[in-house]
Each structure stands twice: as structure tokens, then as C-alpha cells.
Design an enzyme around this catalytic site. Structure first.
Site, PDB file in Angstrom:
ATOM      1  N   HIS A 100      44.529   6.794  27.078  1.00 12.71           N
ATOM      2  CA  HIS A 100      43.852   5.858  26.246  1.00 12.71           C
ATOM      3  C   HIS A 100      44.512   5.396  24.902  1.00 12.71           C
ATOM      4  O   HIS A 100      45.450   5.471  24.908  1.00 12.71           O
ATOM      5  CB  HIS A 100      42.294   6.471  25.787  1.00 12.71           C
ATOM      6  CG  HIS A 100      42.548   7.799  25.096  1.00 12.71           C
ATOM      7  ND1 HIS A 100      42.499   8.837  25.398  1.00 12.71           N
ATOM      8  CD2 HIS A 100      42.306   7.860  23.599  1.00 12.71           C
ATOM      9  CE1 HIS A 100      42.555   9.889  24.509  1.00 12.71           C
ATOM     10  NE2 HIS A 100      42.576   9.278  23.359  1.00 12.71           N
ATOM     11  N   HIS A 102      44.389   5.660  21.647  1.00 14.40           N
ATOM     12  CA  HIS A 102      44.505   6.452  20.433  1.00 14.40           C
ATOM     13  C   HIS A 102      45.836   6.767  20.260  1.00 14.40           C
ATOM     14  O   HIS A 102      46.672   6.789  21.200  1.00 14.40           O
ATOM     15  CB  HIS A 102      43.822   7.550  20.395  1.00 14.40           C
ATOM     16  CG  HIS A 102      42.287   7.449  20.196  1.00 14.40           C
ATOM     17  ND1 HIS A 102      41.140   8.295  20.487  1.00 14.40           N
ATOM     18  CD2 HIS A 102      41.354   6.414  20.135  1.00 14.40           C
ATOM     19  CE1 HIS A 102      40.071   7.858  20.102  1.00 14.40           C
ATOM     20  NE2 HIS A 102      40.027   6.661  20.034  1.00 14.40           N
ATOM     21  N   ASP A 104      47.542   9.401  19.638  1.00 17.59           N
ATOM     22  CA  ASP A 104      48.025  10.610  20.049  1.00 17.59           C
ATOM     23  C   ASP A 104      48.342  10.322  21.509  1.00 17.59           C
ATOM     24  O   ASP A 104      49.200  11.339  22.077  1.00 17.59           O
ATOM     25  CB  ASP A 104      47.316  11.701  19.813  1.00 17.59           C
ATOM     26  CG  ASP A 104      45.647  11.336  20.623  1.00 17.59           C
ATOM     27  OD1 ASP A 104      45.400  10.354  20.644  1.00 17.59           O
ATOM     28  OD2 ASP A 104      45.070  12.431  20.601  1.00 17.59           O
ATOM     29  N   HIS A 165      35.138  10.617  25.569  1.00 18.79           N
ATOM     30  CA  HIS A 165      35.727  10.825  24.172  1.00 18.79           C
ATOM     31  C   HIS A 165      36.060   9.702  23.711  1.00 18.79           C
ATOM     32  O   HIS A 165      36.040   9.163  22.461  1.00 18.79           O
ATOM     33  CB  HIS A 165      36.924  11.806  24.409  1.00 18.79           C
ATOM     34  CG  HIS A 165      38.130  11.703  22.775  1.00 18.79           C
ATOM     35  ND1 HIS A 165      37.966  11.991  21.926  1.00 18.79           N
ATOM     36  CD2 HIS A 165      39.056  10.773  23.093  1.00 18.79           C
ATOM     37  CE1 HIS A 165      38.911  11.716  21.216  1.00 18.79           C
ATOM     38  NE2 HIS A 165      39.755  11.114  21.889  1.00 18.79           N
ATOM     39  N   ASN A 196      36.404  13.974  17.697  1.00 22.86           N
ATOM     40  CA  ASN A 196      36.294  12.581  17.308  1.00 22.86           C
ATOM     41  C   ASN A 196      35.682  11.775  18.492  1.00 22.86           C
ATOM     42  O   ASN A 196      35.938  11.611  19.356  1.00 22.86           O
ATOM     43  CB  ASN A 196      37.613  11.845  17.128  1.00 22.86           C
ATOM     44  CG  ASN A 196      37.574  10.379  16.453  1.00 22.86           C
ATOM     45  OD1 ASN A 196      36.339   9.887  16.256  1.00 22.86           O
ATOM     46  ND2 ASN A 196      38.461   9.672  16.645  1.00 22.86           N
TER      47      ASN A 196
END
Length: 251
Positions: A100, A102, A104, A165, A196
């Protein structure tokens, strides 16, 4: 001169100067074999309060090359990751999947692509990284656009369970080894909250977690996005944390 070549060269120089201080700066990389031809890679982010937080991805042997699931957490750490792979596994990374948008998961995309790695993602991941001004994966898998879609990715199966998420979170199944990479949509046993969910959908997340319990009940290894690897017990734990968050939202 190609901007990605320049970026890669700068980062490699930075790596050379910073390698001695890697542990204290949070740029150390861990690679751990979890099955034949499968390694867990873990990088770290240090928050302003000093907490060092791990982030997991996978390295998978496909013939005489490697497939990378998610970048390390940051550009310099992704340079370190490629170097660690070169030193310890001694095979080239030829393709990667980011699960995804994000940081990280995807902040090292430019480093990978400058090294000649073909990087793939969900269509929404590309859209979101463009909107965020973040590194953008060159390739999208359009067949994953709809919730429930799955595609073959070498010997792997990549599927999009739906929003959880994150709105674009992908998962990866290794059928021959019964390993599920759940990414950040699966919480480790040491996680105390759902984490989150600002960019996700918690109601959809609960639904897909329930589905995973049946679909992957035979999984031997389940890899969360953060924390220790586990088994199918991570499904129940993730479901409980989502329920806890929903109860909190009611008050």
C-alpha cells in the site's frame, strides 16, 4: 542525467558514510530466513520519543532471482536492504510489490527502480503516491482493482481483500509454503490496538479479517506488517483489536 540514477548514487554514498552508525540511527536492517527460499526483512523507524518501531517485508527466491515484498522504511534503509541482500543472499532482486501507499511500504520505490527493479502496486497505490508527492511505483496491476480480486505473481498469489488498514492494502499468499503476508492489515500478538486507520475503513477491515480466518485457516506462517511473525492466531487477535476500536468509537 536520469534523476533516479542521481538519487541512487547519492544514497549509496550516504550509505557508505553512515553504515558504521546504522544501529543508532535506526537504519539497520535485519534479514531472517523463515522457510526455504523465503526471508523476512525488517527495518526500523525511530519516533521523536525514541521508540524504535519495526516494519516487516518479505524476500522470496524465484529461480535465480528474488521478489521483494515492500521496501524498507525509508530511502536510505532501502539502499541498506539491497546491500544486505547482496551480501547475504547473493541473488539479484528483479521485481517488487508494494502492498500500500504508506511510507513503511513504499518510501524506497525510487531506490528500487533506480537499481533496475520492476515495482508493482495496486492502481490506487499509484494514485495515492502521486497525490502525496511520494515515490511512485511504475507498474500497476489493474486486475486487482476490485475487492476480492487475485492474480498470479510468479509463484505467488497477490490479492486485494478490500479496504482495511488502508484503502489499497494488498496481501500475498505463498501456496507452496502456506505463508500469508498480511502486511499492515494483520496485527502482531504484541499489538495493543488496531493502529492507524486514518486512511482505511475499519468496518470493511473487520469483514475481511473474518473472511481470512476461513480462507487461510491452513496457513502455517502469518506475517504482520509490524512485530513478530505468528500463525492463524493473528486473525483472531486482529479481529479483537478492531472490535475494541469500534467500541471506543461508540463512546
Amino acid at each position: 542525467m536520469n534523476i533516479r540514477f542521481i538519487l541512487s548514487s547519492i544514497l549509496i554514498i550516504l550509505f557508505s558514510f553512515n553504515s558504521m552508525a546504522a544501529s543508532s540511527s535506526g537504519t539497520d536492517i535485519q534479514i531472517k530466513k523463515i522457510d526455504d527460499g523465503v526471508w523476512l526483512h525488517t527495518s526500523f523507524y525511530i519516533y521523536p520519543n525514541g521508540i524504535k518501531f519495526p516494519s516487516n517485508g518479505l524476500i522470496i527466491k524465484e529461480g535465480q532471482s528474488l521478489t521483494l515484498i515492500d521496501t524498507a522504511w525509508g530511502e536510505l534503509q532501502t539502499v541498506n536492504l539491497l546491500r544486505a541482500i547482496e551480501l547475504h543472499i547473493k541473488l539479484p532482486v528483479t521485481q517488487a510489490l508494494v502492498t500500500h501507499a504508506h511510507s513503511d511500504r513504499a518510501s524506497g520505490v525510487d531506490v528500487l527502480e533506480s537499481a533496475g527493479v520492476n515495482v508493482f502496486a495496486h492502481p490506487l497505490t499509484k494514485q495515492l503516491t502521486i497525490e502525496q508527492g511520494a515515490p511512485v511505483p511504475d507498474n500497476v496491476i489493474h486486475e486487482l482493482n476490485e475487492a476480492g480480486a487475485a492474480v498470479k505473481f510468479g509463484s505467488l498469489e497477490v490479492f486485494f481483500p478490500g479496504a482495511g488498514h488502508a484503502m489499497d492494502n494488498l496481501m500475498v499468499w505463498l501456496p507452496e509454503r502456506k505463508i500469508l503476508f498480511g502486511g499492515c492489515a494483520i496485527r502482531s500478538l504484541d499489538a495493543k490496538s488496531a493502529g492507524n486507520i486514518v486512511h482505511g475503513d475499519i468496518n470493511s477491515w473487520l469483514k475481511i479479517t473474518k473472511q481470512l480466518k476461513g480462507q487461510y485457516k491452513d496457513a502455517d506462517i502469518v506475517v504482520p506488517g509490524h512485530g513478530e511473525v505468528g500463525g492463524v492466531e493473528l486473525f483472531e487477535h486482529t479481529e479483537k483489536l478492531i472490535h475494541d476500536k469500534l467500541k471506543t468509537n461508540e463512546h
